[in-house]
Design an enzyme around this catalytic site. Structure first.
Site, short mmCIF file in Angstrom:
data_model
loop_
_atom_site.label_atom_id
_atom_site.label_comp_id
_atom_site.label_asym_id
_atom_site.label_seq_id
_atom_site.Cartn_x
_atom_site.Cartn_y
_atom_site.Cartn_z
CG ASP A 104 -2.11 -0.02 1.12
OD1 ASP A 104 -2.10 1.74 0.52
OD2 ASP A 104 -3.38 0.01 1.64
CG ASP A 200 -4.69 5.29 0.95
OD1 ASP A 200 -4.57 4.95 1.16
OD2 ASP A 200 -3.97 7.06 1.77
CD GLU A 242 -8.73 4.89 -1.68
OE1 GLU A 242 -9.66 4.48 -1.11
OE2 GLU A 242 -8.12 5.28 -1.29
CG HIS A 316 -8.98 -1.08 4.63
ND1 HIS A 316 -9.05 -0.38 2.84
CD2 HIS A 316 -8.52 0.16 4.48
CE1 HIS A 316 -8.04 -0.08 2.32
NE2 HIS A 316 -7.32 0.59 3.96
CG ASP A 317 -11.56 2.01 3.28
OD1 ASP A 317 -10.92 2.60 4.84
OD2 ASP A 317 -10.77 2.97 2.55
C1 GLC Z 1 -7.83 5.59 1.83
C2 GLC Z 1 -7.54 4.37 2.91
C3 GLC Z 1 -8.23 4.76 4.31
C4 GLC Z 1 -7.56 6.20 4.42
C5 GLC Z 1 -7.87 6.51 3.73
C6 GLC Z 1 -6.35 7.80 4.51
O1 GLC Z 1 -9.12 6.28 1.35
O2 GLC Z 1 -8.27 3.62 1.88
O3 GLC Z 1 -8.28 3.43 4.94
O4 GLC Z 1 -8.39 6.26 6.32
O5 GLC Z 1 -6.97 6.65 2.61
O6 GLC Z 1 -5.29 7.28 3.92
#
Ligand code: GLC
Ligand code: CA
Length: 541
Positions: A104, A200, A242, A316-317
Protein backbone atom coordinates in the site's frame (compact mmCIF):
# COMPACT_ATOMS: atom_id res chain seq x y z
CA UNK A 1 -0.70 -24.27 -24.33
CA UNK A 2 0.61 -20.73 -24.00
CA UNK A 3 0.53 -18.69 -27.16
CA UNK A 4 2.95 -15.87 -27.81
CA UNK A 5 0.27 -13.29 -27.19
CA UNK A 6 -0.49 -14.66 -23.74
CA UNK A 7 3.16 -14.52 -22.75
CA UNK A 8 3.37 -10.83 -23.52
CA UNK A 9 0.29 -9.97 -21.54
CA UNK A 10 0.91 -8.63 -18.05
CA UNK A 11 0.31 -11.25 -15.36
CA UNK A 12 -2.25 -9.14 -13.52
CA UNK A 13 -4.82 -9.38 -16.32
CA UNK A 14 -5.51 -12.99 -15.43
CA UNK A 15 -4.82 -12.71 -11.72
CA UNK A 16 -6.92 -12.63 -8.56
CA UNK A 17 -5.64 -10.44 -5.72
CA UNK A 18 -6.29 -11.04 -2.01
CA UNK A 19 -6.31 -8.07 0.34
CA UNK A 20 -4.89 -8.42 3.85
CA UNK A 21 -5.56 -5.99 6.68
CA UNK A 22 -2.55 -7.02 8.76
CA UNK A 23 -3.83 -5.78 12.09
CA UNK A 24 -6.72 -8.26 11.88
CA UNK A 25 -5.35 -11.23 9.95
CA UNK A 26 -3.29 -13.42 12.30
CA UNK A 27 -1.52 -12.67 15.56
CA UNK A 28 1.42 -14.88 16.54
CA UNK A 29 2.77 -13.31 19.74
CA UNK A 30 -0.39 -12.93 21.79
CA UNK A 31 -0.50 -9.12 21.82
CA UNK A 32 -3.90 -9.16 20.12
CA UNK A 33 -2.59 -7.49 16.96
CA UNK A 34 -2.00 -9.34 13.71
CA UNK A 35 1.59 -9.44 12.47
CA UNK A 36 3.84 -10.35 9.55
CA UNK A 37 4.73 -13.74 11.03
CA UNK A 38 1.00 -14.41 11.11
CA UNK A 39 0.73 -13.76 7.39
CA UNK A 40 3.70 -16.04 6.72
CA UNK A 41 1.98 -18.72 8.78
CA UNK A 42 -1.15 -18.46 6.61
CA UNK A 43 0.55 -18.41 3.19
CA UNK A 44 -0.24 -22.09 2.63
CA UNK A 45 -3.91 -21.32 3.17
CA UNK A 46 -3.75 -18.54 0.58
CA UNK A 47 -1.88 -20.74 -1.86
CA UNK A 48 -4.63 -23.33 -1.41
CA UNK A 49 -7.22 -20.72 -2.32
CA UNK A 50 -5.20 -20.06 -5.47
CA UNK A 51 -4.60 -16.30 -5.36
CA UNK A 52 -1.79 -14.62 -7.30
CA UNK A 53 -0.94 -11.64 -5.14
CA UNK A 54 -1.56 -10.07 -1.75
CA UNK A 55 -2.43 -6.41 -1.42
CA UNK A 56 -1.00 -5.72 2.01
CA UNK A 57 -2.46 -2.73 3.83
CA UNK A 58 0.21 -0.49 5.42
CA UNK A 59 2.77 -2.10 7.73
CA UNK A 60 5.17 0.87 7.80
CA UNK A 61 6.17 2.61 11.01
CA UNK A 62 3.16 4.58 12.14
CA UNK A 63 1.55 6.05 15.26
CA UNK A 64 -1.63 4.29 14.11
CA UNK A 65 -4.06 7.21 14.21
CA UNK A 66 -5.61 5.83 11.00
CA UNK A 67 -4.31 2.26 11.42
CA UNK A 68 -1.16 2.73 9.37
CA UNK A 69 -2.46 5.19 6.78
CA UNK A 70 -0.45 7.76 8.73
CA UNK A 71 3.16 6.85 8.02
CA UNK A 72 6.10 8.07 10.08
CA UNK A 73 8.82 6.12 8.25
CA UNK A 74 8.30 4.60 4.79
CA UNK A 75 11.41 2.48 5.00
CA UNK A 76 10.76 0.83 8.36
CA UNK A 77 8.26 -1.77 9.54
CA UNK A 78 6.10 -0.86 12.49
CA UNK A 79 7.31 -2.89 15.51
CA UNK A 80 3.77 -4.12 16.20
CA UNK A 81 3.91 -5.97 12.85
CA UNK A 82 7.50 -7.26 13.14
CA UNK A 83 10.83 -6.41 11.57
CA UNK A 84 12.27 -5.72 8.14
CA UNK A 85 13.66 -9.27 8.23
CA UNK A 86 10.09 -10.58 8.68
CA UNK A 87 8.97 -8.45 5.74
CA UNK A 88 11.75 -9.80 3.53
CA UNK A 89 10.86 -13.31 4.59
CA UNK A 90 7.22 -12.68 3.74
CA UNK A 91 8.19 -11.49 0.26
CA UNK A 92 10.38 -14.52 -0.39
CA UNK A 93 8.07 -17.10 1.20
CA UNK A 94 5.16 -15.71 -0.80
CA UNK A 95 7.24 -15.84 -3.97
CA UNK A 96 8.00 -19.53 -3.39
CA UNK A 97 4.26 -20.10 -3.51
CA UNK A 98 3.73 -18.02 -6.64
CA UNK A 99 2.29 -15.09 -4.68
CA UNK A 100 3.43 -11.49 -5.15
CA UNK A 101 3.23 -8.78 -2.52
CA UNK A 102 1.52 -5.53 -3.48
CA UNK A 103 2.34 -2.81 -0.95
CA UNK A 104 0.00 0.00 0.00
CA UNK A 105 1.53 3.31 -1.07
CA UNK A 106 0.25 6.21 1.02
CA UNK A 107 1.88 9.32 -0.41
CA UNK A 108 -0.89 11.87 -0.48
CA UNK A 109 -0.02 12.54 3.16
CA UNK A 110 2.30 11.40 5.94
CA UNK A 111 1.91 11.15 9.68
CA UNK A 112 2.50 14.34 11.66
CA UNK A 113 5.24 12.27 13.32
CA UNK A 114 7.19 11.87 10.07
CA UNK A 115 10.63 13.57 10.41
CA UNK A 116 9.78 15.72 7.36
CA UNK A 117 6.78 17.20 9.10
CA UNK A 118 8.55 17.60 12.41
CA UNK A 119 11.26 19.57 10.61
CA UNK A 120 8.71 21.48 8.50
CA UNK A 121 7.08 22.73 11.69
CA UNK A 122 10.21 23.43 13.62
CA UNK A 123 12.00 25.25 10.85
CA UNK A 124 9.86 27.11 8.28
CA UNK A 125 12.91 27.93 6.18
CA UNK A 126 13.90 24.24 5.85
CA UNK A 127 13.42 22.42 2.53
CA UNK A 128 10.97 20.10 4.34
CA UNK A 129 8.62 23.00 5.08
CA UNK A 130 7.64 23.10 1.43
CA UNK A 131 7.01 19.34 1.35
CA UNK A 132 3.67 20.21 2.96
CA UNK A 133 0.83 22.56 2.08
CA UNK A 134 0.64 25.80 4.06
CA UNK A 135 -1.72 28.78 3.88
CA UNK A 136 -2.21 32.02 5.77
CA UNK A 137 -5.97 31.58 5.71
CA UNK A 138 -8.21 28.52 5.87
CA UNK A 139 -10.75 28.13 3.06
CA UNK A 140 -13.85 25.92 2.93
CA UNK A 141 -12.07 22.60 2.26
CA UNK A 142 -13.35 19.82 4.51
CA UNK A 143 -11.51 16.81 5.94
CA UNK A 144 -12.84 13.38 4.97
CA UNK A 145 -12.84 12.69 8.70
CA UNK A 146 -15.09 15.66 9.60
CA UNK A 147 -14.35 19.33 10.24
CA UNK A 148 -12.06 21.73 8.41
CA UNK A 149 -9.15 20.40 6.33
CA UNK A 150 -6.93 23.14 7.78
CA UNK A 151 -5.16 23.11 11.14
CA UNK A 152 -3.46 26.17 12.57
CA UNK A 153 0.12 25.70 13.68
CA UNK A 154 0.91 28.33 16.29
CA UNK A 155 4.66 27.89 15.99
CA UNK A 156 4.66 28.41 12.23
CA UNK A 157 1.87 30.96 12.28
CA UNK A 158 0.18 29.26 9.31
CA UNK A 159 -2.43 26.61 8.57
CA UNK A 160 -1.46 23.24 7.12
CA UNK A 161 -3.71 21.12 4.93
CA UNK A 162 -4.99 17.71 6.01
CA UNK A 163 -7.64 16.16 3.77
CA UNK A 164 -7.89 13.36 6.37
CA UNK A 165 -7.12 13.58 10.12
CA UNK A 166 -5.05 16.50 11.42
CA UNK A 167 -2.38 13.89 12.24
CA UNK A 168 -2.19 13.21 8.46
CA UNK A 169 -0.72 16.39 6.89
CA UNK A 170 -0.97 16.51 3.08
CA UNK A 171 2.18 16.38 1.00
CA UNK A 172 2.87 19.13 -1.53
CA UNK A 173 3.34 17.37 -4.86
CA UNK A 174 4.15 20.66 -6.57
CA UNK A 175 7.57 20.42 -4.96
CA UNK A 176 9.96 18.42 -7.25
CA UNK A 177 12.29 17.53 -4.36
CA UNK A 178 9.37 15.96 -2.48
CA UNK A 179 8.37 14.02 -5.57
CA UNK A 180 11.91 12.67 -5.84
CA UNK A 181 11.79 11.58 -2.19
CA UNK A 182 8.61 9.62 -2.95
CA UNK A 183 10.19 7.95 -5.98
CA UNK A 184 13.19 7.00 -3.83
CA UNK A 185 11.03 5.28 -1.25
CA UNK A 186 9.11 3.50 -3.98
CA UNK A 187 12.37 2.23 -5.47
CA UNK A 188 13.49 1.10 -2.03
CA UNK A 189 10.50 -1.29 -2.01
CA UNK A 190 10.73 -2.24 -5.66
CA UNK A 191 14.33 -3.32 -5.02
CA UNK A 192 13.09 -5.57 -2.23
CA UNK A 193 11.20 -7.57 -4.82
CA UNK A 194 7.59 -6.52 -4.30
CA UNK A 195 5.08 -7.08 -7.11
CA UNK A 196 3.13 -3.84 -7.08
CA UNK A 197 1.62 -0.87 -5.33
CA UNK A 198 -1.96 -0.09 -4.38
CA UNK A 199 -1.98 3.69 -4.39
CA UNK A 200 -3.96 5.26 -1.59
CA UNK A 201 -6.20 8.21 -2.59
CA UNK A 202 -3.84 8.79 -5.50
CA UNK A 203 -6.31 11.03 -7.33
CA UNK A 204 -5.67 13.70 -4.68
CA UNK A 205 -1.97 14.28 -5.33
CA UNK A 206 -2.66 16.87 -8.04
CA UNK A 207 -4.71 19.00 -5.64
CA UNK A 208 -4.85 22.77 -5.93
CA UNK A 209 -6.05 23.64 -2.42
CA UNK A 210 -6.17 27.41 -2.98
CA UNK A 211 -8.81 26.77 -5.66
CA UNK A 212 -10.47 24.08 -3.55
CA UNK A 213 -9.59 21.45 -6.15
CA UNK A 214 -8.75 18.10 -4.53
CA UNK A 215 -9.36 15.09 -6.84
CA UNK A 216 -8.30 15.11 -10.49
CA UNK A 217 -6.19 18.26 -10.38
CA UNK A 218 -4.60 19.52 -13.60
CA UNK A 219 -1.14 18.05 -12.88
CA UNK A 220 -2.31 14.65 -11.62
CA UNK A 221 -1.48 12.72 -14.77
CA UNK A 222 1.85 14.50 -15.26
CA UNK A 223 2.87 13.33 -11.80
CA UNK A 224 1.76 9.76 -12.49
CA UNK A 225 3.72 9.68 -15.76
CA UNK A 226 6.78 11.02 -14.02
CA UNK A 227 6.34 8.42 -11.26
CA UNK A 228 6.05 5.64 -13.82
CA UNK A 229 9.24 6.79 -15.49
CA UNK A 230 11.18 7.22 -12.25
CA UNK A 231 10.10 3.99 -10.57
CA UNK A 232 8.24 0.90 -11.81
CA UNK A 233 8.10 1.74 -15.53
CA UNK A 234 10.33 -1.07 -16.75
CA UNK A 235 9.07 -3.69 -14.35
CA UNK A 236 6.47 -6.41 -14.57
CA UNK A 237 4.51 -4.64 -11.89
CA UNK A 238 0.89 -4.12 -10.81
CA UNK A 239 -0.27 -0.63 -9.92
CA UNK A 240 -3.82 0.12 -8.90
CA UNK A 241 -5.09 3.55 -7.98
CA UNK A 242 -7.74 4.22 -5.37
CA UNK A 243 -9.84 6.68 -7.35
CA UNK A 244 -13.25 7.50 -5.89
CA UNK A 245 -13.77 10.02 -8.67
CA UNK A 246 -13.04 7.60 -11.54
CA UNK A 247 -15.44 7.78 -14.48
CA UNK A 248 -15.62 5.93 -17.78
CA UNK A 249 -13.99 9.00 -19.32
CA UNK A 250 -11.05 9.37 -16.98
CA UNK A 251 -10.31 5.71 -16.17
CA UNK A 252 -8.39 5.33 -19.47
CA UNK A 253 -6.26 8.35 -18.56
CA UNK A 254 -4.88 6.36 -15.66
CA UNK A 255 -4.78 2.94 -17.24
CA UNK A 256 -4.11 3.20 -20.98
CA UNK A 257 -0.75 1.38 -21.29
CA UNK A 258 0.35 3.91 -23.93
CA UNK A 259 0.09 6.70 -21.40
CA UNK A 260 2.46 4.94 -18.97
CA UNK A 261 0.68 5.59 -15.71
CA UNK A 262 -1.08 2.80 -13.78
CA UNK A 263 -2.23 -0.75 -14.53
CA UNK A 264 -5.80 -0.15 -13.39
CA UNK A 265 -8.09 1.79 -11.10
CA UNK A 266 -10.54 1.03 -8.34
CA UNK A 267 -13.75 2.80 -9.29
CA UNK A 268 -16.43 3.20 -6.65
CA UNK A 269 -19.51 4.22 -8.59
CA UNK A 270 -21.38 1.02 -7.70
CA UNK A 271 -20.43 1.51 -4.03
CA UNK A 272 -22.36 4.76 -3.80
CA UNK A 273 -25.69 3.49 -5.11
CA UNK A 274 -27.16 2.94 -1.66
CA UNK A 275 -26.19 6.42 -0.48
CA UNK A 276 -28.49 9.44 -0.68
CA UNK A 277 -27.39 11.77 -3.48
CA UNK A 278 -25.25 14.69 -2.32
CA UNK A 279 -25.04 13.34 1.23
CA UNK A 280 -22.36 11.48 3.17
CA UNK A 281 -21.68 7.76 3.26
CA UNK A 282 -23.66 7.49 6.51
CA UNK A 283 -26.86 8.67 4.83
CA UNK A 284 -28.08 5.44 3.30
CA UNK A 285 -30.98 4.48 1.07
CA UNK A 286 -32.11 1.06 -0.16
CA UNK A 287 -30.27 -0.33 -3.16
CA UNK A 288 -32.15 -0.23 -6.47
CA UNK A 289 -31.16 -3.45 -8.27
CA UNK A 290 -31.65 -1.83 -11.63
CA UNK A 291 -29.06 0.82 -10.72
CA UNK A 292 -26.58 -1.85 -9.65
CA UNK A 293 -26.97 -3.74 -12.92
CA UNK A 294 -26.65 -0.62 -15.00
CA UNK A 295 -23.51 0.57 -13.28
CA UNK A 296 -21.81 -2.84 -13.38
CA UNK A 297 -22.73 -3.21 -17.06
CA UNK A 298 -21.64 0.34 -17.86
CA UNK A 299 -18.12 -0.32 -16.56
CA UNK A 300 -17.89 -3.39 -18.77
CA UNK A 301 -18.02 -0.97 -21.71
CA UNK A 302 -14.51 0.31 -20.99
CA UNK A 303 -12.20 -0.13 -23.94
CA UNK A 304 -10.17 -2.89 -22.30
CA UNK A 305 -7.40 -2.62 -24.88
CA UNK A 306 -6.76 0.92 -23.69
CA UNK A 307 -7.69 0.73 -20.04
CA UNK A 308 -8.31 -1.77 -17.29
CA UNK A 309 -10.71 -2.10 -14.40
CA UNK A 310 -10.66 -3.92 -11.10
CA UNK A 311 -13.55 -5.87 -9.60
CA UNK A 312 -14.30 -5.82 -5.88
CA UNK A 313 -17.11 -5.84 -3.35
CA UNK A 314 -15.14 -5.27 -0.19
CA UNK A 315 -12.11 -3.61 1.26
CA UNK A 316 -11.00 -2.36 4.67
CA UNK A 317 -13.11 0.81 4.27
CA UNK A 318 -16.37 -0.83 3.21
CA UNK A 319 -18.99 -2.85 5.09
CA UNK A 320 -19.19 -6.58 4.33
CA UNK A 321 -20.98 -7.23 1.05
CA UNK A 322 -23.06 -10.19 2.24
CA UNK A 323 -24.58 -7.93 4.91
CA UNK A 324 -24.98 -5.06 2.48
CA UNK A 325 -26.22 -6.40 -0.88
CA UNK A 326 -26.90 -9.98 0.22
CA UNK A 327 -28.60 -11.54 3.22
CA UNK A 328 -26.37 -12.40 6.17
CA UNK A 329 -29.03 -14.46 7.97
CA UNK A 330 -31.22 -17.06 6.24
CA UNK A 331 -29.46 -16.92 2.87
CA UNK A 332 -25.90 -16.10 3.90
CA UNK A 333 -24.20 -18.90 1.99
CA UNK A 334 -26.39 -18.62 -1.04
CA UNK A 335 -26.27 -14.85 -1.36
CA UNK A 336 -22.49 -14.76 -0.74
CA UNK A 337 -21.99 -17.21 -3.62
CA UNK A 338 -24.37 -15.26 -5.83
CA UNK A 339 -22.44 -12.04 -5.25
CA UNK A 340 -19.16 -13.85 -5.86
CA UNK A 341 -20.29 -15.18 -9.22
CA UNK A 342 -21.93 -11.90 -10.24
CA UNK A 343 -18.60 -10.11 -9.82
CA UNK A 344 -16.07 -12.78 -10.82
CA UNK A 345 -17.90 -13.43 -14.08
CA UNK A 346 -17.08 -9.89 -15.23
CA UNK A 347 -14.11 -8.50 -17.10
CA UNK A 348 -11.31 -6.93 -15.03
CA UNK A 349 -9.02 -8.05 -12.21
CA UNK A 350 -10.90 -9.40 -9.16
CA UNK A 351 -9.90 -8.53 -5.60
CA UNK A 352 -11.02 -10.54 -2.55
CA UNK A 353 -10.89 -8.99 0.91
CA UNK A 354 -9.88 -11.25 3.82
CA UNK A 355 -12.84 -13.20 5.14
CA UNK A 356 -14.99 -12.56 2.07
CA UNK A 357 -14.12 -16.07 0.91
CA UNK A 358 -15.86 -17.54 3.97
CA UNK A 359 -18.77 -15.10 3.93
CA UNK A 360 -17.80 -13.00 6.96
CA UNK A 361 -20.50 -10.52 7.96
CA UNK A 362 -20.81 -7.06 9.48
CA UNK A 363 -20.35 -6.87 13.25
CA UNK A 364 -22.85 -4.54 14.94
CA UNK A 365 -21.98 -2.54 18.06
CA UNK A 366 -24.34 -0.99 20.62
CA UNK A 367 -22.31 2.02 21.79
CA UNK A 368 -19.57 4.31 20.50
CA UNK A 369 -16.96 3.04 22.97
CA UNK A 370 -16.94 -0.26 21.03
CA UNK A 371 -15.86 1.60 17.89
CA UNK A 372 -12.16 1.91 17.03
CA UNK A 373 -12.32 3.60 13.64
CA UNK A 374 -11.36 7.27 13.56
CA UNK A 375 -13.76 8.08 10.74
CA UNK A 376 -16.82 6.76 12.60
CA UNK A 377 -15.77 8.27 15.93
CA UNK A 378 -15.28 11.73 14.42
CA UNK A 379 -18.58 11.58 12.54
CA UNK A 380 -20.34 10.54 15.77
CA UNK A 381 -18.94 13.50 17.73
CA UNK A 382 -19.68 15.95 14.94
CA UNK A 383 -23.27 14.82 14.38
CA UNK A 384 -24.00 14.49 18.09
CA UNK A 385 -23.08 18.16 18.45
CA UNK A 386 -25.41 18.94 15.55
CA UNK A 387 -28.29 17.33 17.47
CA UNK A 388 -28.51 13.85 15.91
CA UNK A 389 -29.84 10.98 18.05
CA UNK A 390 -27.31 8.44 19.38
CA UNK A 391 -29.39 5.45 18.17
CA UNK A 392 -29.45 6.78 14.62
CA UNK A 393 -25.70 7.33 14.60
CA UNK A 394 -24.98 3.83 15.92
CA UNK A 395 -27.35 2.47 13.27
CA UNK A 396 -25.40 4.30 10.57
CA UNK A 397 -22.09 3.02 11.94
CA UNK A 398 -23.44 -0.53 11.97
CA UNK A 399 -24.49 -0.19 8.36
CA UNK A 400 -21.45 1.61 6.94
CA UNK A 401 -18.67 1.79 9.54
CA UNK A 402 -15.20 0.57 8.60
CA UNK A 403 -14.81 -1.64 11.69
CA UNK A 404 -17.31 -4.03 10.08
CA UNK A 405 -14.54 -5.15 7.74
CA UNK A 406 -11.79 -4.92 10.33
CA UNK A 407 -12.90 -7.46 12.94
CA UNK A 408 -10.36 -10.28 13.25
CA UNK A 409 -10.19 -13.01 10.63
CA UNK A 410 -12.19 -16.03 11.75
CA UNK A 411 -9.95 -19.08 11.50
CA UNK A 412 -11.71 -21.50 13.83
CA UNK A 413 -14.38 -21.79 16.53
CA UNK A 414 -12.05 -21.19 19.50
CA UNK A 415 -12.46 -18.23 21.87
CA UNK A 416 -10.72 -15.59 19.73
CA UNK A 417 -11.44 -17.39 16.45
CA UNK A 418 -7.85 -18.61 16.20
CA UNK A 419 -6.77 -15.02 15.56
CA UNK A 420 -4.92 -14.49 18.83
CA UNK A 421 -4.17 -16.20 22.12
CA UNK A 422 -4.48 -12.80 23.79
CA UNK A 423 -7.11 -10.08 23.80
CA UNK A 424 -7.93 -8.98 20.24
CA UNK A 425 -7.49 -5.24 19.53
CA UNK A 426 -11.03 -5.21 18.09
CA UNK A 427 -13.70 -7.67 19.27
CA UNK A 428 -14.09 -10.85 17.25
CA UNK A 429 -17.49 -11.25 15.61
CA UNK A 430 -19.52 -13.59 17.89
CA UNK A 431 -20.61 -15.57 14.83
CA UNK A 432 -17.07 -17.00 14.56
CA UNK A 433 -18.37 -20.23 16.10
CA UNK A 434 -20.25 -20.89 12.89
CA UNK A 435 -18.41 -18.82 10.29
CA UNK A 436 -14.75 -19.77 10.18
CA UNK A 437 -12.05 -21.14 7.89
CA UNK A 438 -11.92 -24.53 9.56
CA UNK A 439 -15.62 -25.16 8.93
CA UNK A 440 -15.32 -23.83 5.39
CA UNK A 441 -12.44 -26.16 4.54
CA UNK A 442 -14.37 -29.15 5.90
CA UNK A 443 -17.49 -28.46 3.84
CA UNK A 444 -17.11 -29.22 0.12
CA UNK A 445 -20.13 -27.03 -0.53
CA UNK A 446 -18.77 -23.95 1.29
CA UNK A 447 -18.40 -20.39 0.03
CA UNK A 448 -14.64 -20.95 0.21
CA UNK A 449 -14.71 -23.69 -2.46
CA UNK A 450 -16.98 -21.55 -4.61
CA UNK A 451 -14.35 -18.78 -4.57
CA UNK A 452 -11.59 -21.31 -5.16
CA UNK A 453 -13.40 -22.51 -8.27
CA UNK A 454 -13.91 -18.94 -9.53
CA UNK A 455 -10.19 -18.25 -9.11
CA UNK A 456 -9.28 -21.44 -10.95
CA UNK A 457 -11.64 -20.53 -13.81
CA UNK A 458 -10.00 -17.10 -14.09
CA UNK A 459 -6.64 -18.81 -14.54
CA UNK A 460 -7.81 -21.51 -16.93
CA UNK A 461 -10.35 -19.82 -19.15
CA UNK A 462 -9.28 -16.87 -21.29
CA UNK A 463 -12.91 -15.98 -21.93
CA UNK A 464 -13.11 -14.42 -18.45
CA UNK A 465 -10.17 -12.14 -19.23
CA UNK A 466 -10.81 -11.36 -22.89
CA UNK A 467 -14.40 -12.26 -23.69
CA UNK A 468 -16.91 -9.59 -24.61
CA UNK A 469 -19.76 -8.72 -22.25
CA UNK A 470 -23.44 -8.45 -23.03
CA UNK A 471 -26.18 -7.65 -20.52
CA UNK A 472 -29.40 -9.61 -21.10
CA UNK A 473 -32.84 -8.14 -20.79
CA UNK A 474 -34.47 -9.30 -17.54
CA UNK A 475 -36.39 -7.83 -14.61
CA UNK A 476 -34.31 -5.55 -12.36
CA UNK A 477 -34.19 -8.25 -9.70
CA UNK A 478 -32.15 -10.54 -11.97
CA UNK A 479 -28.80 -9.86 -13.60
CA UNK A 480 -27.94 -12.12 -16.53
CA UNK A 481 -25.08 -11.66 -18.95
CA UNK A 482 -23.07 -13.33 -21.67
CA UNK A 483 -19.32 -13.53 -22.00
CA UNK A 484 -18.16 -14.55 -25.44
CA UNK A 485 -15.00 -15.05 -27.48
CA UNK A 486 -14.25 -16.72 -30.81
CA UNK A 487 -14.52 -20.26 -29.43
CA UNK A 488 -16.89 -20.07 -26.55
CA UNK A 489 -19.97 -18.48 -25.01
CA UNK A 490 -20.85 -18.31 -21.32
CA UNK A 491 -23.98 -17.29 -19.46
CA UNK A 492 -24.15 -15.93 -15.92
CA UNK A 493 -27.55 -15.70 -14.21
CA UNK A 494 -28.03 -14.20 -10.74
CA UNK A 495 -31.17 -13.60 -8.72
CA UNK A 496 -30.18 -10.49 -6.77
CA UNK A 497 -33.03 -10.86 -4.26
CA UNK A 498 -34.44 -13.05 -1.50
CA UNK A 499 -37.62 -13.65 -3.54
CA UNK A 500 -38.25 -16.12 -6.36
CA UNK A 501 -37.89 -14.52 -9.80
CA UNK A 502 -39.05 -15.55 -13.25
CA UNK A 503 -36.73 -15.34 -16.24
CA UNK A 504 -36.95 -16.21 -19.88
CA UNK A 505 -33.62 -16.58 -21.66
CA UNK A 506 -32.88 -17.75 -25.20
CA UNK A 507 -29.84 -19.89 -24.32
CA UNK A 508 -29.34 -23.64 -24.61
CA UNK A 509 -27.10 -24.94 -21.82
CA UNK A 510 -24.17 -27.11 -22.90
CA UNK A 511 -22.44 -27.48 -19.56
CA UNK A 512 -22.98 -26.20 -16.04
CA UNK A 513 -19.68 -24.77 -14.77
CA UNK A 514 -20.71 -23.49 -11.34
CA UNK A 515 -23.96 -23.00 -9.42
CA UNK A 516 -25.17 -22.33 -5.87
CA UNK A 517 -28.15 -24.71 -6.26
CA UNK A 518 -30.14 -26.53 -8.93
CA UNK A 519 -30.08 -25.01 -12.42
CA UNK A 520 -33.49 -24.79 -14.15
CA UNK A 521 -33.97 -27.28 -17.01
CA UNK A 522 -35.67 -24.87 -19.37
CA UNK A 523 -34.26 -21.34 -19.43
CA UNK A 524 -37.08 -20.13 -21.69
CA UNK A 525 -39.42 -20.34 -18.73
CA UNK A 526 -37.56 -20.61 -15.46
CA UNK A 527 -38.28 -19.83 -11.84
CA UNK A 528 -35.15 -18.81 -9.91
CA UNK A 529 -35.07 -19.54 -6.17
CA UNK A 530 -33.90 -16.73 -3.81
CA UNK A 531 -30.32 -15.65 -4.63
CA UNK A 532 -29.96 -18.40 -7.24
CA UNK A 533 -26.78 -18.08 -9.30
CA UNK A 534 -25.27 -20.21 -12.04
CA UNK A 535 -22.61 -20.10 -14.71
CA UNK A 536 -23.05 -22.21 -17.85
CA UNK A 537 -21.37 -22.79 -21.15
CA UNK A 538 -24.11 -22.24 -23.74
CA UNK A 539 -24.51 -22.87 -27.46
CA UNK A 540 -23.07 -20.18 -29.71
CA UNK A 541 -25.50 -18.78 -32.28
C1 GLC B 1 -7.85 5.55 1.86
C2 GLC B 1 -7.70 4.32 2.74
C3 GLC B 1 -8.33 4.61 4.06
C4 GLC B 1 -7.62 5.77 4.70
C5 GLC B 1 -7.57 6.98 3.76
C6 GLC B 1 -6.53 7.97 4.21
O1 GLC B 1 -9.16 5.84 1.56
O2 GLC B 1 -8.24 3.20 2.09
O3 GLC B 1 -8.33 3.49 4.90
O4 GLC B 1 -8.25 6.15 5.88
O5 GLC B 1 -7.20 6.63 2.45
O6 GLC B 1 -5.24 7.46 4.02
CA1 CA C 1 1.06 -9.63 17.21
Amino acid sequence: MTTKKQKQEPWWKQAVIYQIYPKSFQDTNGDGVGDLRGIIKRLDYLQGLGIDAIWLCPVYKSPGVDNGYDIADYEAIDPQYGTMADMEELISEAKKRGIRIVMDLVVNHTSDQHPWFIEARKNPSSPEHDYYVWADKANELKSAFSGSAWEYDGQVGQYYLHLFAKEQPDLNWKNPALRQKVYDLMNFWIDKGIGGFRMDVIELIGKVPEEEITANGPKLHDYLQEMHHETFGDRDFLTVGETWGATLDNAPLYSDPDRRELSMVFQFEFMELDKQAGKEKWDTKPLDYGDLKNVLAKWQKLDFNHSWNSLFWNNHDLPRIVSRFGNDQQYRERSAKMLALLLHGLRGTPYIYQGEEIGMTNCPVSAIDEVEDIEARRMYQERLAEGWKKEDLIKAINARGRDNARTPMQWDASASAGFTSGRPWLAVNPNCHEINVENALNDPDSIYYFYKKLIALRHQERILTDGSFELLDTADAVMAYHRENAEDKWLVVCNLTGQEQEVSLPDKVKEILLANGPVPEDLAKALLPPYAAFLCRVEKD
